[in-house]
Scaffold this active site. Structure first.
Site, PDB file in Angstrom:
ATOM      1  N   CYS A  12       0.801  -1.219   0.000  1.00  0.00           N
ATOM      2  CA  CYS A  12       0.000   0.000   0.000  1.00  0.00           C
ATOM      3  C   CYS A  12       0.836   1.272   0.000  1.00  0.00           C
ATOM      4  O   CYS A  12       2.057   1.241  -0.006  1.00  0.00           O
ATOM      5  CB  CYS A  12      -0.924   0.005   1.210  1.00  0.00           C
ATOM      6  SG  CYS A  12      -0.083  -0.314   2.755  1.00  0.00           S
ATOM      7  N   CYS A  17      14.058  -1.623   0.425  1.00  0.00           N
ATOM      8  CA  CYS A  17      13.632  -2.591  -0.580  1.00  0.00           C
ATOM      9  C   CYS A  17      14.111  -2.135  -1.955  1.00  0.00           C
ATOM     10  O   CYS A  17      13.725  -1.073  -2.439  1.00  0.00           O
ATOM     11  CB  CYS A  17      12.113  -2.733  -0.568  1.00  0.00           C
ATOM     12  SG  CYS A  17      11.489  -3.827  -1.854  1.00  0.00           S
ATOM     13  N   SER A  75       7.256  -0.018 -15.804  1.00  0.00           N
ATOM     14  CA  SER A  75       8.537   0.003 -15.101  1.00  0.00           C
ATOM     15  C   SER A  75       9.705  -0.440 -15.966  1.00  0.00           C
ATOM     16  O   SER A  75      10.855  -0.185 -15.629  1.00  0.00           O
ATOM     17  CB  SER A  75       8.463  -0.860 -13.841  1.00  0.00           C
ATOM     18  OG  SER A  75       8.003  -2.159 -14.164  1.00  0.00           O
ATOM     19  N   ASP A 107      12.259  -5.962 -19.230  1.00  0.00           N
ATOM     20  CA  ASP A 107      11.217  -6.039 -18.204  1.00  0.00           C
ATOM     21  C   ASP A 107      11.888  -5.972 -16.842  1.00  0.00           C
ATOM     22  O   ASP A 107      13.108  -6.162 -16.725  1.00  0.00           O
ATOM     23  CB  ASP A 107      10.416  -7.334 -18.355  1.00  0.00           C
ATOM     24  CG  ASP A 107       9.006  -7.215 -17.763  1.00  0.00           C
ATOM     25  OD1 ASP A 107       8.696  -6.174 -17.151  1.00  0.00           O
ATOM     26  OD2 ASP A 107       8.227  -8.168 -17.916  1.00  0.00           O
ATOM     27  N   CYS A 116       9.992 -13.016  -0.066  1.00  0.00           N
ATOM     28  CA  CYS A 116      10.085 -11.770   0.709  1.00  0.00           C
ATOM     29  C   CYS A 116       9.073 -11.809   1.840  1.00  0.00           C
ATOM     30  O   CYS A 116       7.924 -12.205   1.646  1.00  0.00           O
ATOM     31  CB  CYS A 116       9.808 -10.565  -0.180  1.00  0.00           C
ATOM     32  SG  CYS A 116       9.741  -9.000   0.730  1.00  0.00           S
ATOM     33  N   CYS A 132      17.947  -3.982   0.856  1.00  0.00           N
ATOM     34  CA  CYS A 132      17.602  -5.373   1.114  1.00  0.00           C
ATOM     35  C   CYS A 132      17.614  -6.113  -0.219  1.00  0.00           C
ATOM     36  O   CYS A 132      16.942  -5.706  -1.167  1.00  0.00           O
ATOM     37  CB  CYS A 132      16.220  -5.482   1.760  1.00  0.00           C
ATOM     38  SG  CYS A 132      15.663  -7.204   1.975  1.00  0.00           S
ATOM     39  N   CYS A 148      15.597 -11.337  -1.458  1.00  0.00           N
ATOM     40  CA  CYS A 148      14.870 -12.141  -2.447  1.00  0.00           C
ATOM     41  C   CYS A 148      15.803 -12.681  -3.527  1.00  0.00           C
ATOM     42  O   CYS A 148      15.425 -13.578  -4.281  1.00  0.00           O
ATOM     43  CB  CYS A 148      13.732 -11.332  -3.067  1.00  0.00           C
ATOM     44  SG  CYS A 148      14.231  -9.750  -3.752  1.00  0.00           S
TER      45      CYS A 148
END
Length: 481
Positions: A18, A263, A310, A372, A409, A458, A461
């Protein structure tokens, strides 16, 4: 802000939980409309529910207006609703959730009415000890109305407030008990408070417009309402905003910068490219990623294209570095959000085609480099590659502006369990064949610090090394394959 119930994730996109936005006008003006526009700018961070809570600091302590519902910001609010929400302090929230938890009850902000007045709160992130805390609170009489970990934080603050001299002290005590990722905005009867976890997983910044202060997940939301960026809330910092003291800072929970863990996917995918997070331009970071791909994984081609949105900046970076022209190969349906109407697995192909369409005139007869941001399960990349081939591309070379996902994650991004990650089960060559590309390359893991100009990040992942000890069990629920 995660759901404690079972999750269902049909798209191969990544999602974050969010965005938050809060405002306090010291001149007493209504803030609901400004919060609405701030949330509109943060719509990319969550498209399933949203809400605004406001209060009049000059009125009774339990005076507040709250409106939240399922849907996009411009679907949930209209002029009549906003004009009826009077208050000079307020918090707003826009939420991403999953099918099993997509209910109005789980929408934020959360507002509690208790002995000290009202407490309004919005949360971005994911706690790793939420179930443990929830059980403890339940044993002492707490009755939960939602299935989200954010409600646990709100109850903790309310309880700590009963034995604290100030609301900011209560927020600080609550922060001592919660573990994981959190960027919080808290509205009390007379103060606005912001808190960010010590690792700084999720972004949070401070702005000012005239005599009003603003807290937002991203700087693009400040720009939207004409607020001036002041600074970021530092990892571990608690900021209290009031007319008496302006901005008051508590940095007692800040840790050494070497232990921060922003992140990396804020820079790769989540954040809007026109945002700046902790001093780093998101757009510049994506341009660098594209340049690194061109340096490390060059290939002869006629055109570089990005998968919207993105992938576009990284594609521009690849083009700038390689000298190969940049073009637009995909038209994205502007009325389809990142989540759309969640399709069943069997109908995913048609859903991808609804979301994107290839421009035959651009790609026909050309060797294409397609950029991508990530490949998670690999369930949509093959459709996009096929889309280019069907449009007449003679070759399709795929470049990914992140390293391969190998670990889940736990801190607010829905990277699933390892067994569902295509890179965990297959080599790069095998993935290339699965998605039907002529070649495939990922961003080199060692390029990540350079991508964000040395900021501490971080990258758990990718390598399983998290900034804090992850939970021993997957507390995020089961994902559908």
């Amino acid at each position: 802000m995660t759901d404690l119930k079972v999750k269902d994730m049909p798209w191969d996109d990544l999602h974050e939980e969010c965005g938050v936005f809060a405002m306090y006008d010291f001149d007493g003006g209504d803030v609901a409309s400004s919060i609405y526009y701030g949330l509109f700018a943060l719509q990319h961070r969550g498209q399933e529910s949203c809400g605004i809570a406001v209060s009049d600091t000059n009125g009774p302590k339990r005076n507040f207006a709250l409106h939240k519902d399922m849907g996009l910001v411009n679907e949930v609010f209209n002029q009549e609703i906003l004009e009826g929400m009077h208050g000079d302090i307020g918090v707003g929230h826009t939420r991403y959730s999953t099918a099993g938890s997509s209910t109005r009850e789980n929408a934020q902000p959360l507002v509690l009415s208790y002995i000290k007045g009202i407490l309004g709160m919005a949360h971005n992130g994911n706690l790793i000890n939420a179930e443990e805390l929830r059980d403890e609170l339940s044993m002492t009489g707490a009755i939960f109305q939602t299935t989200i970990d954010s409600e646990t934080i709100a109850y903790l603050i309310a309880r700590e407030r009963l034995k604290s001299a100030t609301v900011e002290e209560a927020v600080a005590r609550a922060c001592d008990k919660i573990k994981g990722a959190y960027s919080l905005v808290v509205m009390s009867p007379r103060k606005l408070i912001a808190a960010r976890d010590p690792q700084g997983f999720r972004p949070l910044c401070i702005g000012k417009r005239d005599n009003a202060y603003v807290i937002a997940s991203e700087t693009c939301a400040l720009d939207t309402i004409g607020a001036e960026y002041i600074r970021d809330v530092e990892p571990g910092e608690i900021v209290t905003i009031s007319p008496e003291f302006g901005i008051k800072s508590d940095k007692s929970r800040c840790i050494d910068k070497s232990n921060h863990g922003r992140c990396i996917f804020e820079y790769i995918y989540f954040a809007r490219p026109d945002s700046i997070i902790d001093g780093q331009s998101v757009y510049d970071a994506r341009i660098r990623a594209g340049r690194f791909l061109a340096q490390d994984s060059p290939v002869e081609a006629d055109l570089v294209v990005g998968v919207p949105e993105s992938g576009n900046a990284a594609a521009q970076g690849y083009s700038l570095e390689s000298g190969i022209p940049y073009g637009t190969a995909f038209i994205k349906n502007s009325y389809v959000g990142r989540t759309f109407i969640k399709p069943k697995q069997a109908s995913r192909q048609s859903s991808v085609q609804v979301k994107l369409n290839a421009l035959k005139e651009v790609v026909k007869g050309k060797r294409i480099i397609m950029i991508d941001d990530s490949i998670v399960r690999g369930t949509t990349s093959d459709r996009i590659v096929k889309m280019l081939r069907d449009a007449g591309a003679t070759e399709v070379h795929v470049r990914i502006s992140s390293p391969p996902f190998l670990w889940p994650c736990y801190f607010g991004t829905d990277v699933p369990c390892r067994e569902q990650l295509i890179a965990y089960n297959h080599s790069v060559d095998e993935i290339k064949d699965i998605i039907g590309a002529d070649s495939l390359a990922y961003l080199d893991f060692n390029r990540l610090p350079q991508m964000v100009d040395g900021l501490e990040i971080c990258h758990g992942c990718f390598d399983g090394e998290y900034p804090m000890e992850p939970p021993t069990e997957d507390i995020r629920g089961e994902y559908e394959k």
